[in-house]
Design a protein around this motif. Structure first.
Motif, PDB file in Angstrom:
ATOM      1  N   LEU A   4     -16.616 -14.667 -10.801  1.00 42.74           N
ATOM      2  CA  LEU A   4     -16.102 -15.420  -9.668  1.00 42.74           C
ATOM      3  C   LEU A   4     -16.380 -14.656  -8.388  1.00 42.74           C
ATOM      4  O   LEU A   4     -16.287 -13.421  -8.351  1.00 42.74           O
ATOM      5  N   CYS A   5     -16.712 -15.385  -7.320  1.00 47.40           N
ATOM      6  CA  CYS A   5     -16.755 -14.828  -5.977  1.00 47.40           C
ATOM      7  C   CYS A   5     -15.641 -15.526  -5.189  1.00 47.40           C
ATOM      8  O   CYS A   5     -15.696 -16.748  -4.991  1.00 47.40           O
ATOM      9  N   VAL A   6     -14.637 -14.757  -4.806  1.00 49.90           N
ATOM     10  CA  VAL A   6     -13.442 -15.308  -4.169  1.00 49.90           C
ATOM     11  C   VAL A   6     -13.430 -14.909  -2.697  1.00 49.90           C
ATOM     12  O   VAL A   6     -13.631 -13.732  -2.372  1.00 49.90           O
ATOM     13  N   ARG A   7     -13.203 -15.886  -1.827  1.00 55.62           N
ATOM     14  CA  ARG A   7     -13.021 -15.598  -0.398  1.00 55.62           C
ATOM     15  C   ARG A   7     -11.654 -16.118   0.019  1.00 55.62           C
ATOM     16  O   ARG A   7     -11.399 -17.326  -0.004  1.00 55.62           O
ATOM     17  N   PHE A   8     -10.776 -15.202   0.376  1.00 50.70           N
ATOM     18  CA  PHE A   8      -9.439 -15.574   0.817  1.00 50.70           C
ATOM     19  C   PHE A   8      -9.486 -16.005   2.285  1.00 50.70           C
ATOM     20  O   PHE A   8     -10.174 -15.391   3.098  1.00 50.70           O
ATOM     21  N   GLN A   9      -8.774 -17.047   2.608  1.00 54.42           N
ATOM     22  CA  GLN A   9      -8.773 -17.573   3.975  1.00 54.42           C
ATOM     23  C   GLN A   9      -7.696 -16.851   4.783  1.00 54.42           C
ATOM     24  O   GLN A   9      -6.655 -17.405   5.133  1.00 54.42           O
ATOM     25  N   LEU A  10      -8.011 -15.589   5.084  1.00 55.69           N
ATOM     26  CA  LEU A  10      -7.080 -14.741   5.820  1.00 55.69           C
ATOM     27  C   LEU A  10      -7.164 -15.029   7.315  1.00 55.69           C
ATOM     28  O   LEU A  10      -8.249 -15.282   7.846  1.00 55.69           O
ATOM     29  N   PRO A  11      -6.042 -14.955   8.022  1.00 55.38           N
ATOM     30  CA  PRO A  11      -6.093 -15.073   9.476  1.00 55.38           C
ATOM     31  C   PRO A  11      -6.857 -13.892  10.067  1.00 55.38           C
ATOM     32  O   PRO A  11      -7.013 -12.854   9.414  1.00 55.38           O
ATOM     33  N   PRO A  12      -7.361 -14.007  11.305  1.00 54.49           N
ATOM     34  CA  PRO A  12      -8.060 -12.887  11.951  1.00 54.49           C
ATOM     35  C   PRO A  12      -7.178 -11.640  12.002  1.00 54.49           C
ATOM     36  O   PRO A  12      -5.971 -11.719  12.156  1.00 54.49           O
ATOM     37  N   MET A  13      -7.841 -10.474  11.874  1.00 52.70           N
ATOM     38  CA  MET A  13      -7.160  -9.186  11.986  1.00 52.70           C
ATOM     39  C   MET A  13      -6.181  -8.936  10.843  1.00 52.70           C
ATOM     40  O   MET A  13      -5.264  -8.127  10.964  1.00 52.70           O
ATOM     41  N   CYS A  14      -6.351  -9.623   9.715  1.00 48.14           N
ATOM     42  CA  CYS A  14      -5.421  -9.438   8.595  1.00 48.14           C
ATOM     43  C   CYS A  14      -6.116  -8.830   7.385  1.00 48.14           C
ATOM     44  O   CYS A  14      -5.761  -9.107   6.244  1.00 48.14           O
ATOM     45  N   GLU A  15      -7.134  -8.008   7.631  1.00 52.84           N
ATOM     46  CA  GLU A  15      -7.849  -7.371   6.523  1.00 52.84           C
ATOM     47  C   GLU A  15      -6.942  -6.454   5.713  1.00 52.84           C
ATOM     48  O   GLU A  15      -7.160  -6.235   4.527  1.00 52.84           O
ATOM     49  N   ALA A  16      -5.882  -5.947   6.337  1.00 50.90           N
ATOM     50  CA  ALA A  16      -4.971  -5.062   5.617  1.00 50.90           C
ATOM     51  C   ALA A  16      -4.262  -5.782   4.475  1.00 50.90           C
ATOM     52  O   ALA A  16      -3.701  -5.141   3.584  1.00 50.90           O
ATOM     53  N   ALA A  17      -4.282  -7.129   4.473  1.00 44.69           N
ATOM     54  CA  ALA A  17      -3.655  -7.885   3.384  1.00 44.69           C
ATOM     55  C   ALA A  17      -4.540  -7.939   2.148  1.00 44.69           C
ATOM     56  O   ALA A  17      -4.075  -8.339   1.069  1.00 44.69           O
ATOM     57  N   LEU A  18      -5.800  -7.539   2.275  1.00 43.41           N
ATOM     58  CA  LEU A  18      -6.724  -7.666   1.145  1.00 43.41           C
ATOM     59  C   LEU A  18      -6.309  -6.852  -0.079  1.00 43.41           C
ATOM     60  O   LEU A  18      -6.417  -7.349  -1.202  1.00 43.41           O
ATOM     61  N   PRO A  19      -5.850  -5.586   0.055  1.00 41.94           N
ATOM     62  CA  PRO A  19      -5.466  -4.846  -1.158  1.00 41.94           C
ATOM     63  C   PRO A  19      -4.433  -5.567  -2.007  1.00 41.94           C
ATOM     64  O   PRO A  19      -4.504  -5.543  -3.240  1.00 41.94           O
ATOM     65  N   GLY A  20      -3.443  -6.208  -1.387  1.00 39.49           N
ATOM     66  CA  GLY A  20      -2.452  -6.943  -2.160  1.00 39.49           C
ATOM     67  C   GLY A  20      -3.060  -8.107  -2.915  1.00 39.49           C
ATOM     68  O   GLY A  20      -2.676  -8.395  -4.059  1.00 39.49           O
ATOM     69  N   LEU A  21      -4.022  -8.790  -2.303  1.00 39.01           N
ATOM     70  CA  LEU A  21      -4.700  -9.900  -2.964  1.00 39.01           C
ATOM     71  C   LEU A  21      -5.603  -9.397  -4.090  1.00 39.01           C
ATOM     72  O   LEU A  21      -5.759 -10.068  -5.115  1.00 39.01           O
ATOM     73  N   LEU A  22      -6.191  -8.217  -3.901  1.00 40.63           N
ATOM     74  CA  LEU A  22      -6.979  -7.639  -4.989  1.00 40.63           C
ATOM     75  C   LEU A  22      -6.089  -7.315  -6.181  1.00 40.63           C
ATOM     76  O   LEU A  22      -6.504  -7.452  -7.334  1.00 40.63           O
ATOM     77  N   GLY A  23      -4.856  -6.900  -5.908  1.00 38.81           N
ATOM     78  CA  GLY A  23      -3.915  -6.650  -7.002  1.00 38.81           C
ATOM     79  C   GLY A  23      -3.634  -7.904  -7.797  1.00 38.81           C
ATOM     80  O   GLY A  23      -3.476  -7.856  -9.024  1.00 38.81           O
ATOM     81  N   LEU A  24      -3.590  -9.043  -7.125  1.00 39.23           N
ATOM     82  CA  LEU A  24      -3.408 -10.325  -7.819  1.00 39.23           C
ATOM     83  C   LEU A  24      -4.572 -10.564  -8.782  1.00 39.23           C
ATOM     84  O   LEU A  24      -4.378 -10.994  -9.925  1.00 39.23           O
ATOM     85  N   LEU A  25      -5.796 -10.298  -8.320  1.00 37.16           N
ATOM     86  CA  LEU A  25      -6.969 -10.496  -9.180  1.00 37.16           C
ATOM     87  C   LEU A  25      -6.955  -9.528 -10.361  1.00 37.16           C
ATOM     88  O   LEU A  25      -7.394  -9.868 -11.465  1.00 37.16           O
ATOM     89  N   GLU A  26      -6.445  -8.316 -10.129  1.00 37.39           N
ATOM     90  CA  GLU A  26      -6.412  -7.316 -11.201  1.00 37.39           C
ATOM     91  C   GLU A  26      -5.385  -7.646 -12.277  1.00 37.39           C
ATOM     92  O   GLU A  26      -5.372  -7.008 -13.334  1.00 37.39           O
ATOM     93  N   ASP A  27      -4.519  -8.648 -12.023  1.00 33.41           N
ATOM     94  CA  ASP A  27      -3.642  -9.134 -13.094  1.00 33.41           C
ATOM     95  C   ASP A  27      -4.440  -9.853 -14.174  1.00 33.41           C
ATOM     96  O   ASP A  27      -3.954 -10.025 -15.300  1.00 33.41           O
ATOM     97  N   PHE A  28      -5.653 -10.277 -13.837  1.00 30.39           N
ATOM     98  CA  PHE A  28      -6.498 -11.003 -14.790  1.00 30.39           C
ATOM     99  C   PHE A  28      -7.545 -10.102 -15.425  1.00 30.39           C
ATOM    100  O   PHE A  28      -7.892 -10.274 -16.591  1.00 30.39           O
ATOM    101  N   THR A  29      -8.086  -9.149 -14.646  1.00 31.71           N
ATOM    102  CA  THR A  29      -9.134  -8.265 -15.151  1.00 31.71           C
ATOM    103  C   THR A  29      -9.190  -7.021 -14.273  1.00 31.71           C
ATOM    104  O   THR A  29      -8.985  -7.115 -13.059  1.00 31.71           O
ATOM    105  N   PRO A  30      -9.485  -5.863 -14.859  1.00 29.40           N
ATOM    106  CA  PRO A  30      -9.638  -4.651 -14.039  1.00 29.40           C
ATOM    107  C   PRO A  30     -10.985  -4.569 -13.340  1.00 29.40           C
ATOM    108  O   PRO A  30     -11.185  -3.706 -12.490  1.00 29.40           O
ATOM    109  N   VAL A  31     -11.901  -5.471 -13.687  1.00 34.64           N
ATOM    110  CA  VAL A  31     -13.254  -5.411 -13.131  1.00 34.64           C
ATOM    111  C   VAL A  31     -13.298  -6.272 -11.875  1.00 34.64           C
ATOM    112  O   VAL A  31     -13.723  -7.435 -11.886  1.00 34.64           O
ATOM    113  N   VAL A  32     -12.844  -5.694 -10.758  1.00 37.18           N
ATOM    114  CA  VAL A  32     -12.764  -6.386  -9.472  1.00 37.18           C
ATOM    115  C   VAL A  32     -13.462  -5.533  -8.420  1.00 37.18           C
ATOM    116  O   VAL A  32     -13.172  -4.345  -8.282  1.00 37.18           O
ATOM    117  N   GLN A  33     -14.378  -6.134  -7.697  1.00 35.65           N
ATOM    118  CA  GLN A  33     -15.101  -5.442  -6.621  1.00 35.65           C
ATOM    119  C   GLN A  33     -14.731  -6.070  -5.281  1.00 35.65           C
ATOM    120  O   GLN A  33     -14.943  -7.257  -5.054  1.00 35.65           O
TER     121      GLN A  33
END
Length: 324
Positions: A4-33
């Motif tokens: 899967l290639c996932v693009r989260f629709q984050l508001p501008p200047m909210c890149e700091a929220a990405l680690p938390g969203l990556l944690g959501l993906l890691e609930d399914f698989t540890p292989v997340v880039q």
């Protein structure tokens, strides 16, 4: 389909929220880039067997969880490999996952009508060169003789381009491979001649990159300036910083120095872009101690301003010259 290639629709200047969203993906698989500022590649090869669902069904679960836990929607492309999943993302929309079939003939049919610029890794210069010779779609590139492509774009690039256009995806998802660069661009509403407006754009871009670096607890080693002109040409300059930094004032000084070195005078500038590269964790960086009280004061003010922006929005605190 396992990627899967996932693009989260984050508001501008909210890149700091990405680690938390990556944690959501890691609930399914540890292989997340991670693909900052707002995306990720996910290898669901083991997850499909574990959860008893295919990649498209798991994509729906990921979308629902992102909305429920983070209030963030996403668009998702799925394919048998990372490159194909990224191409599929271009056709995806919120609520609907675009999936590339696994059969070779179906893959070739999916790619055939796509423009060459839709292929990851094909930049504007390569796309322009191919289009000048009539190779404006991936189907035409796949059908072109290898020797022709290598003559146009080089031996290695030509071979890789033909493989990708034919649907051969040799990429893999690299876990925890965080981006080594961040970038931002300041386009002008019309071709801009005024050096003061150029400097204001650079100040704004440097302030944004500094805030994003600090939000991620990163420092950068290199700053790159790109000036794009009215005739669609561009000039790029890079500078290795004296020490790794996330200090907006240091980034601004470096950007101003490169800008002055361009000697633009009356050049009509369409856009200015800054990129920071060589990112490292801030806690691992070493820097020269300063006994300048003004520098220490500026850094303390920067920390307070970051907290105010996090609470009240990115425009809560800004340099006075940008407030107009």
């Amino acid at each position: 389909m396992t990627i899967l290639c996932v693009r989260f629709q984050l508001p501008p200047m909210c890149e700091a929220a990405l680690p938390g969203l990556l944690g959501l993906l890691e609930d399914f698989t540890p292989v997340v880039q991670a693909l900052p500022p707002d995306g990720a590649l996910v290898d669901l090869r083991g997850a499909e067997r574990y959860f008893g669902r295919d990649a498209v069904e798991l994509a729906s679960v990921i979308r629902v969880r992102a909305l429920a836990h983070h209030g963030v929607d996403c668009v998702i492309g799925a394919g048998p490999g990372p490159m194909l999943a990224r191409v599929a993302l271009g056709d995806a929309r919120p609520g609907v996952t675009c999936a590339v079939p696994e059969e070779p003939d179906a893959i070739a049919e999916f790619l055939a009508g796509k423009p060459v610029a839709a292929l990851p890794g094909v930049g504007a210069a390569t796309a322009r060169t191919l289009c000048e010779y009539g190779l404006d779609s991936l189907g035409l590139v796949a059908a072109a003789p290898l020797s022709t492509l290598q003559r146009l774009v080089g031996v290695k690039t030509g071979r890789e381009l033909r493989e990708k256009a034919s649907g051969i995806d040799r990429g893999r998802v690299v876990p925890n491979a965080m981006s080594r660069s961040l970038a931002t661009e300041r386009p002008f509403t019309r071709d801009e001649l005024d050096p003061d407006r150029h400097r204001r754009a650079l100040l704004s871009a440097a302030e944004e990159l500094g805030a994003r670096l600090r939000a991620l607890d990163k420092v950068c080693r290199t700053l790159t300036l790109t000036a794009r002109y009215a005739d669609r040409s561009s000039t790029t300059r890079s500078r290795t910083l004296k020490e790794p930094t996330a200090h907006s004032a240091a980034l601004t000084r470096a950007a101003y120095g490169m800008y002055e070195g361009l000697g633009l005078q009356r050049a009509r500038v369409r856009a200015l872009a800054l990129r920071v590269e060589g990112l490292d964790p801030a806690e691992q960086a070493s820097y020269q101690l300063s006994f300048d009280p003004l520098d220490e004061k500026a850094r303390r003010i920067e920390e307070v301003a970051d907290r105010a922006r996090a609470k009240f929005g990115p425009r809560a605190v800004m340099p006075g010259s940008l407030a107009a």
